[in-house]
Design a protein around this motif. Sequence first.
Motif, PDB file in Angstrom:
ATOM      1  N   GLU A 202       0.825  -1.200   0.000  1.00 37.04           N
ATOM      2  CA  GLU A 202       0.000   0.000   0.000  1.00 37.04           C
ATOM      3  C   GLU A 202       0.866   1.261   0.000  1.00 37.04           C
ATOM      4  OE1 GLU A 202      -4.138  -1.578   1.995  1.00 37.04           O
ATOM      5  OE2 GLU A 202      -2.507  -0.893   3.282  1.00 37.04           O
ATOM      6  N   GLN A 203       1.997   1.187   0.727  1.00 36.49           N
ATOM      7  CA  GLN A 203       2.877   2.349   0.748  1.00 36.49           C
ATOM      8  C   GLN A 203       3.448   2.608  -0.635  1.00 36.49           C
ATOM      9  OE1 GLN A 203       5.533   1.413   3.894  1.00 36.49           O
ATOM     10  NE2 GLN A 203       4.288   2.460   5.441  1.00 36.49           N
ATOM     11  N   ARG A 204       3.694   1.515  -1.336  1.00 36.57           N
ATOM     12  CA  ARG A 204       4.228   1.662  -2.687  1.00 36.57           C
ATOM     13  C   ARG A 204       3.142   2.065  -3.676  1.00 36.57           C
ATOM     14  NH1 ARG A 204       6.177  -3.543  -4.293  1.00 36.57           N
ATOM     15  NH2 ARG A 204       6.424  -4.242  -2.164  1.00 36.57           N
ATOM     16  N   GLY A 205       1.872   1.952  -3.196  1.00 41.91           N
ATOM     17  CA  GLY A 205       0.769   2.285  -4.081  1.00 41.91           C
ATOM     18  C   GLY A 205       0.530   1.224  -5.139  1.00 41.91           C
ATOM     19  N   ASP A 206       0.899  -0.006  -4.834  1.00 42.20           N
ATOM     20  CA  ASP A 206       0.732  -1.125  -5.769  1.00 42.20           C
ATOM     21  C   ASP A 206      -0.757  -1.460  -5.919  1.00 42.20           C
ATOM     22  OD1 ASP A 206       0.735  -3.633  -7.034  1.00 42.20           O
ATOM     23  OD2 ASP A 206       2.790  -3.991  -6.314  1.00 42.20           O
ATOM     24  N   PRO A 207      -1.292  -1.570  -7.151  1.00 43.35           N
ATOM     25  CA  PRO A 207      -2.723  -1.881  -7.311  1.00 43.35           C
ATOM     26  C   PRO A 207      -3.084  -3.272  -6.777  1.00 43.35           C
ATOM     27  CG  PRO A 207      -1.579  -1.947  -9.428  1.00 43.35           C
ATOM     28  CD  PRO A 207      -0.609  -1.368  -8.433  1.00 43.35           C
ATOM     29  N   ALA A 208      -2.114  -4.164  -6.630  1.00 48.69           N
ATOM     30  CA  ALA A 208      -2.409  -5.517  -6.134  1.00 48.69           C
ATOM     31  C   ALA A 208      -2.874  -5.495  -4.685  1.00 48.69           C
ATOM     32  CB  ALA A 208      -1.167  -6.405  -6.263  1.00 48.69           C
ATOM     33  N   ALA A 209      -2.624  -4.354  -4.013  1.00 45.60           N
ATOM     34  CA  ALA A 209      -2.977  -4.278  -2.593  1.00 45.60           C
ATOM     35  C   ALA A 209      -4.484  -4.338  -2.383  1.00 45.60           C
ATOM     36  CB  ALA A 209      -2.415  -2.990  -2.002  1.00 45.60           C
ATOM     37  N   ILE A 210      -5.253  -3.751  -3.322  1.00 43.58           N
ATOM     38  CA  ILE A 210      -6.702  -3.621  -3.096  1.00 43.58           C
ATOM     39  C   ILE A 210      -7.411  -4.982  -3.009  1.00 43.58           C
ATOM     40  CG2 ILE A 210      -8.835  -2.598  -3.994  1.00 43.58           C
ATOM     41  CD1 ILE A 210      -6.767  -0.478  -5.280  1.00 43.58           C
ATOM     42  N   PRO A 211      -7.235  -5.856  -4.041  1.00 39.28           N
ATOM     43  CA  PRO A 211      -7.895  -7.173  -3.900  1.00 39.28           C
ATOM     44  C   PRO A 211      -7.353  -7.966  -2.712  1.00 39.28           C
ATOM     45  CG  PRO A 211      -6.430  -7.130  -5.812  1.00 39.28           C
ATOM     46  CD  PRO A 211      -6.529  -5.727  -5.327  1.00 39.28           C
ATOM     47  N   LEU A 212      -6.100  -7.808  -2.405  1.00 45.16           N
ATOM     48  CA  LEU A 212      -5.515  -8.567  -1.304  1.00 45.16           C
ATOM     49  C   LEU A 212      -6.125  -8.121   0.021  1.00 45.16           C
ATOM     50  CD1 LEU A 212      -3.462 -10.803  -1.030  1.00 45.16           C
ATOM     51  CD2 LEU A 212      -1.727  -9.083  -0.510  1.00 45.16           C
ATOM     52  N   ARG A 213      -6.306  -6.826   0.164  1.00 41.63           N
ATOM     53  CA  ARG A 213      -6.921  -6.279   1.381  1.00 41.63           C
ATOM     54  C   ARG A 213      -8.340  -6.830   1.525  1.00 41.63           C
ATOM     55  NH1 ARG A 213      -5.625  -4.351   6.087  1.00 41.63           N
ATOM     56  NH2 ARG A 213      -4.065  -2.919   5.278  1.00 41.63           N
ATOM     57  N   ALA A 214      -9.081  -6.844   0.410  1.00 42.70           N
ATOM     58  CA  ALA A 214     -10.460  -7.354   0.443  1.00 42.70           C
ATOM     59  C   ALA A 214     -10.465  -8.822   0.854  1.00 42.70           C
ATOM     60  CB  ALA A 214     -11.111  -7.180  -0.931  1.00 42.70           C
ATOM     61  N   ALA A 215      -9.523  -9.580   0.283  1.00 41.04           N
ATOM     62  CA  ALA A 215      -9.460 -11.008   0.589  1.00 41.04           C
ATOM     63  C   ALA A 215      -9.148 -11.221   2.062  1.00 41.04           C
ATOM     64  CB  ALA A 215      -8.393 -11.680  -0.274  1.00 41.04           C
ATOM     65  N   ARG A 216      -8.292 -10.340   2.590  1.00 45.49           N
ATOM     66  CA  ARG A 216      -7.933 -10.474   3.994  1.00 45.49           C
ATOM     67  C   ARG A 216      -9.155 -10.237   4.881  1.00 45.49           C
ATOM     68  NH1 ARG A 216      -7.062  -8.506   8.618  1.00 45.49           N
ATOM     69  NH2 ARG A 216      -5.235  -9.032   9.882  1.00 45.49           N
ATOM     70  N   THR A 217      -9.943  -9.195   4.540  1.00 51.90           N
ATOM     71  CA  THR A 217     -11.140  -8.897   5.322  1.00 51.90           C
ATOM     72  C   THR A 217     -12.109 -10.076   5.292  1.00 51.90           C
ATOM     73  OG1 THR A 217     -10.830  -6.682   4.443  1.00 51.90           O
ATOM     74  CG2 THR A 217     -12.799  -7.063   5.765  1.00 51.90           C
ATOM     75  N   ALA A 218     -12.270 -10.629   4.094  1.00 50.07           N
ATOM     76  CA  ALA A 218     -13.185 -11.771   3.962  1.00 50.07           C
ATOM     77  C   ALA A 218     -12.708 -12.933   4.814  1.00 50.07           C
ATOM     78  CB  ALA A 218     -13.269 -12.193   2.494  1.00 50.07           C
TER      79      ALA A 218
END
Lengths: 462, 306
Positions: free
Chosen positions: A175-191
């Motif tokens: 997220e600090q790097r602003g990598d777009p891969a962070a968004i789906p990963l964050r969602a998956a983590r919440t799930a």
Amino acid sequence: MSTATLTRFIKALRGAGVPVSTAETLDAARVVEQIGFADRTRLKTALAITLAKTWPDKLRFSQCFDDFFQFAASAAQPAPAAGPTAPPQGGAGDAGGGGSGAGGQGEQGEQGEPSALAQLLAQGDRAALEARMAQAMQAAKVWQIRVITQKGLFARRVMQAMGAQALDEELLALEQRGDPAAIPLRAARTALQQQVIEQVNREFLLQARAEGQGLRERAMREVNLRDLHEFRDVQALVQRMARRLMASHSRRQQTARRGTLDMRRTLTASVRHDGLPMRLHWKKTRRTRAQVFVICDVSSSVAAAARFLLLFLYAVNDVLPRVRSFAFASRFGEVSTFFDGSSGDATAAVDQVLAEYAGSGTDYAGMLEQFWCVNEAALNSQATVIILGDARNNNLPPGQQWLQRISERSRQVLWLNPEGRSRWGSGDSEMPAYLPYCRHALPCRNLAQLERFVDLLLKDLH
Amino acid sequence: MKTRIASVEEVRSDFARQGYICDDDIAMAVFLAAQLRKPVLVEGPPGVGKTELAKAAAAFLNAPLVRLQCYEGLDEARALYEWKYGKQLLYTQLLKEKLADVLGDASTLEASMQRLAGFGDAFYSEEFLQPRPLLQALRSDDPPVLLIDEIDKADQEFEAFLLELLSDYQVSIPELGTVTARSEPLVFLTSNNTRELSDALKRRCLHLYIPFPDRKLEEQIIAARVPEIDASLRKQLALFVSRLRQMDLKKQPAISETIDWARALVLLNADALAPETVEATLRLLLKHEEDLVSARAELPRLLKPE
């Protein structure tokens, strides 16, 4: 998967309300030895035969088995190696993995190699995730959960054991790097977290129910009858207590016991024939035909106790077939007819009685006199008269002479008082005047005391 | 008696060969009972083959079947053993003179007493013991299958008395001491649930509940018992009976009654369930007048093909 799993399952089973004794636990262990854990349906059949001994218990067993093993099943499969870095999770350990649950070896390091959990989440491999979660649940010893407030703690431990720490660090970096891969990963983590919380919840329901229910039941037995209506499943408890009493007293009134020689009578009879035993005499036991009259004070102060006494007496109907009941508050009358035809469940009938007769201004003397006049002829040496009331007579004359007549005519008079002994005789209570004519006078403030009384009664009558 | 059973399948297939079609539950119960040497308590509505199960198990294990039918007032004397009182009394009378010979030269009462005591318990020996089913089962050399039928009909005391037998396969006879089983019997207890059995008894037993069979199983049972019946008729019949059981009846038709009915239909050369045939033979299935009336009213629905 072994003894530890079985013990936990049996604990869950007890929580679900299936009574399992230690001897049966041992049997179950032998059964598992024979059958093994591999074939689930077969194991279920075998354990049902060993552990659940009534039809309702079988249904409960089936439900509990499915709940319990549904998740344990995925834990049994070894976690698929998700990558070269996947830490070797200690197999489906009955020994219980590291209690600290520090499974998340943060070995992803600086090279940017994603952690095993992150890979799994990215791939969306549900089966592998579930297996990993199941192992983490075992490592975190979720079955030790006791109270509802521990849910958060255990959920966190499970997440840790799954390797959430490494994942979080990685996420942060992304997220600090602003990598777009962070968004789906964050969602998956919440799930994933949601899922873990759900699983911990299930485990809590399975494991903690046992203790919760035991506690509730103890509380229900000890709490004052007046406050008992606040509990939801009190009817079921009364039914269960009554069933137990009934089982232990049923069919005791036996007729002749042909087959046992009455030596004394045979010898006595043989004297007539010069010692030749011409006729054999057999032992017999006599069946008593007890009749119970129960008089309940249903004025507001005592109504709760009356309700449970009536429920009890009509629930043991099978062993106590001849009960006649009377209710009084401001007026007196027989209420036996309310209970005719309501086999087993007398709840509705009791409600009706209470609604019809409730009132205030009890007059015990008047009640006793009326009872005597109506039932004088019916009373005999097999009649037991039970009076339930606080004997608070609003400063009217006690009229103990009527009770004396009743007690002389019948086998016994039993008095149940919903007040404690120390309060008998205080204020307008006329208890001391009635006491000499009662064979037993007992306080009945809670279900435990009531149960003891009914037990005593049944023992005495048979 | 066969001592080892390889698997649940073996039980199942052997039972099927005997014409006793069972599901996994039943086969598993027999398997576990034989492996663990534990008694089985079989419960279920009347007529689902509880007693038959014990018979099939005896045939399967190639063991003798000892049966004890329970009833109200059954006591140890009928179930376990009895002294042959008549014979004892007869012997004392006949031996009176012999007794005089033996005691003739004893001068004092004490001497005679001592001499009598020297003969031991002549009248309470095996000679005068009348064994009843339970003792027979315990003394049998070949481990038998012991069927205690309708245990719920017996009284509480008898149930308590059975506990020793069920857990240790031994009983105590006051005059003789403890009799231990020569070979452990396989015990089946059946109950129709007319009263709740004690927890102590249930704890000692494996528990098998046999419900009415589902349609498929009942079809198989009919096929095994009435092989000459036509396949389509069999199907209709099972459907009819299963629908009948869903109605609110005083007494639901049992499997044995279904089989009787199937036999009757074969005898009548019926090849399909026609309303007239059903009307005429329904009495084989329903034994209460009210049930008959309500079933007749529902006949079109009951006979409707799927």
